[in-house]
Design a protein around this motif. Structure first.
Motif, PDB file in Angstrom:
ATOM      1  N   THR A 237      -1.730  -1.943 -13.390  1.00  0.00           N
ATOM      2  CA  THR A 237      -1.914  -2.668 -12.128  1.00  0.00           C
ATOM      3  C   THR A 237      -0.610  -2.787 -11.351  1.00  0.00           C
ATOM      4  N   SER A 238       0.319  -1.861 -11.585  1.00  0.00           N
ATOM      5  CA  SER A 238       1.514  -1.800 -10.743  1.00  0.00           C
ATOM      6  C   SER A 238       1.169  -1.252  -9.369  1.00  0.00           C
ATOM      7  N   LEU A 239       0.143  -0.412  -9.300  1.00  0.00           N
ATOM      8  CA  LEU A 239      -0.461   0.012  -8.041  1.00  0.00           C
ATOM      9  C   LEU A 239      -1.916  -0.446  -8.060  1.00  0.00           C
ATOM     10  N   VAL A 240      -2.372  -1.028  -6.964  1.00  0.00           N
ATOM     11  CA  VAL A 240      -3.748  -1.522  -6.881  1.00  0.00           C
ATOM     12  C   VAL A 240      -4.364  -1.041  -5.562  1.00  0.00           C
ATOM     13  N   PRO A 241      -5.707  -0.938  -5.501  1.00  0.00           N
ATOM     14  CA  PRO A 241      -6.348  -0.411  -4.285  1.00  0.00           C
ATOM     15  C   PRO A 241      -5.923  -1.066  -2.973  1.00  0.00           C
ATOM     16  N   PRO A 242      -5.688  -2.390  -2.931  1.00  0.00           N
ATOM     17  CA  PRO A 242      -5.242  -2.962  -1.646  1.00  0.00           C
ATOM     18  C   PRO A 242      -3.934  -2.371  -1.119  1.00  0.00           C
ATOM     19  N   ASP A 243      -3.144  -1.725  -2.002  1.00  0.00           N
ATOM     20  CA  ASP A 243      -1.910  -1.073  -1.542  1.00  0.00           C
ATOM     21  C   ASP A 243      -2.195   0.032  -0.530  1.00  0.00           C
ATOM     22  N   LEU A 244      -3.437   0.526  -0.510  1.00  0.00           N
ATOM     23  CA  LEU A 244      -3.782   1.574   0.445  1.00  0.00           C
ATOM     24  C   LEU A 244      -3.641   1.113   1.891  1.00  0.00           C
ATOM     25  N   ALA A 245      -3.576  -0.184   2.097  1.00  0.00           N
ATOM     26  CA  ALA A 245      -3.382  -0.701   3.457  1.00  0.00           C
ATOM     27  C   ALA A 245      -2.059  -0.227   4.041  1.00  0.00           C
ATOM     28  N   LEU A 246      -1.108   0.143   3.197  1.00  0.00           N
ATOM     29  CA  LEU A 246       0.168   0.657   3.688  1.00  0.00           C
ATOM     30  C   LEU A 246      -0.009   1.966   4.449  1.00  0.00           C
ATOM     31  N   LEU A 247      -1.123   2.658   4.196  1.00  0.00           N
ATOM     32  CA  LEU A 247      -1.369   3.938   4.853  1.00  0.00           C
ATOM     33  C   LEU A 247      -2.175   3.792   6.139  1.00  0.00           C
ATOM     34  N   ASP A 248      -2.555   2.574   6.495  1.00  0.00           N
ATOM     35  CA  ASP A 248      -3.389   2.357   7.682  1.00  0.00           C
ATOM     36  C   ASP A 248      -2.767   2.904   8.965  1.00  0.00           C
ATOM     37  N   PRO A 249      -1.443   2.860   9.142  1.00  0.00           N
ATOM     38  CA  PRO A 249      -0.883   3.370  10.405  1.00  0.00           C
ATOM     39  C   PRO A 249      -1.036   4.880  10.594  1.00  0.00           C
ATOM     40  N   LEU A 250      -1.401   5.603   9.537  1.00  0.00           N
ATOM     41  CA  LEU A 250      -1.548   7.046   9.675  1.00  0.00           C
ATOM     42  C   LEU A 250      -2.706   7.390  10.611  1.00  0.00           C
ATOM     43  N   PRO A 251      -2.576   8.477  11.360  1.00  0.00           N
ATOM     44  CA  PRO A 251      -3.663   8.872  12.264  1.00  0.00           C
ATOM     45  C   PRO A 251      -4.945   9.134  11.490  1.00  0.00           C
TER      46      PRO A 251
END
Length: 251
Positions: A237-251
């Protein structure tokens, strides 16, 4: 038959003795040098029957041997045996020594079936675990990263966080391209991606994570090192699905 799992320990066994358990029965073998224990489908010709109704399991699929003060497992069957840690043992490969304590083996069968063979090598200290119903839960080892490392690992491992069926790491080139879009002024390049990921793998390897160094996995390496890294990060759990929000700015 008692189906109690060996994972709960073997309290009454001499140091070096091995207990083996399958669906059809179990054995307790003292640590006699040169002793062998055969397992496979042919009940009359093995010591412990495994997968007796599965024709993909070989009649003599494997053998446990006591030598040099250790128990060793060898595969003599046609299909591989799965060991802990995602390791596979194939026919005619070198024997693998068993550590003290519990080791489950999974004998590959038909239609993706796997037949469990539980092993327990006693070290003279094993005791039945004490129930700890009200004890505080021990958290997993969560690895810490810098902001840039964290962002890179989310980019690299996005398919794992999306729970794809057979995820693979994003390529170095694609990761560098995505990171450059997320941080245009951060000088992301393929070389920077490679060096940063290598630093993270080295740090986790020094912290006890196996399978992150080239010499630990053998050739060809391919994506194995980064796959092992990302699986460790997701499982811990060092990486978790909510971390994907970091990629939201991508087109």
């Amino acid at each position: 038959m008692n189906h109690e799992s060996l994972a709960r320990g073997v309290p009454h066994a001499a140091p070096g003795a091995i207990v083996a358990r399958a669906l059809t029965g179990h054995l307790h073998i003292d640590p006699v040098e040169g002793h062998t224990v055969w397992f496979g489908r042919n009940r009359p010709n093995v010591d412990l029957c495994v997968g007796e109704n599965d024709l993909r399991v070989s009649r003599r699929h494997g053998v446990l041997t006591r030598r040099d003060g250790h128990w060793w497992v060898s595969n003599t069957g046609q299909l591989p045996i799965r060991l802990p840690g995602t390791r596979w043992l194939f026919r005619d490969e070198e024997s693998v020594p068993l550590n003290s304590g519990y080791t489950p083996l999974f004998v590959r069968g038909s239609r993706e079936r796997e037949h469990l063979l539980e092993l327990y090598v006693a070290d003279g200290t094993a005791k039945q675990p004490v129930p700890q119903h009200d004890s505080v839960t021990q958290p997993p080892t969560r690895w810490r990263f810098t902001h840039d490392e964290h962002l890179l690992l989310v980019v690299l491992g996005q398919r794992y966080l999306l729970h794809e069926a057979n995820p693979q790491p994003v390529s170095r080139q694609q990761a560098a391209h995505m990171l450059a879009e997320l941080q245009p002024d951060a000088n992301w390049s393929v070389k920077r991606v490679e060096h940063m990921v290598a630093d993270v793998r080295a740090r986790l390897s020094a912290g006890g994570v196996h399978g992150l160094l080239r010499e630990e996995v053998g050739e060809p390496v391919g994506n194995t090192l980064n796959d092992n890294l990302l699986r460790e990060l997701v499982l811990s759990t060092s990486l978790v699905p909510p971390d994907l929000a970091l990629l939201d700015p991508l087109p």
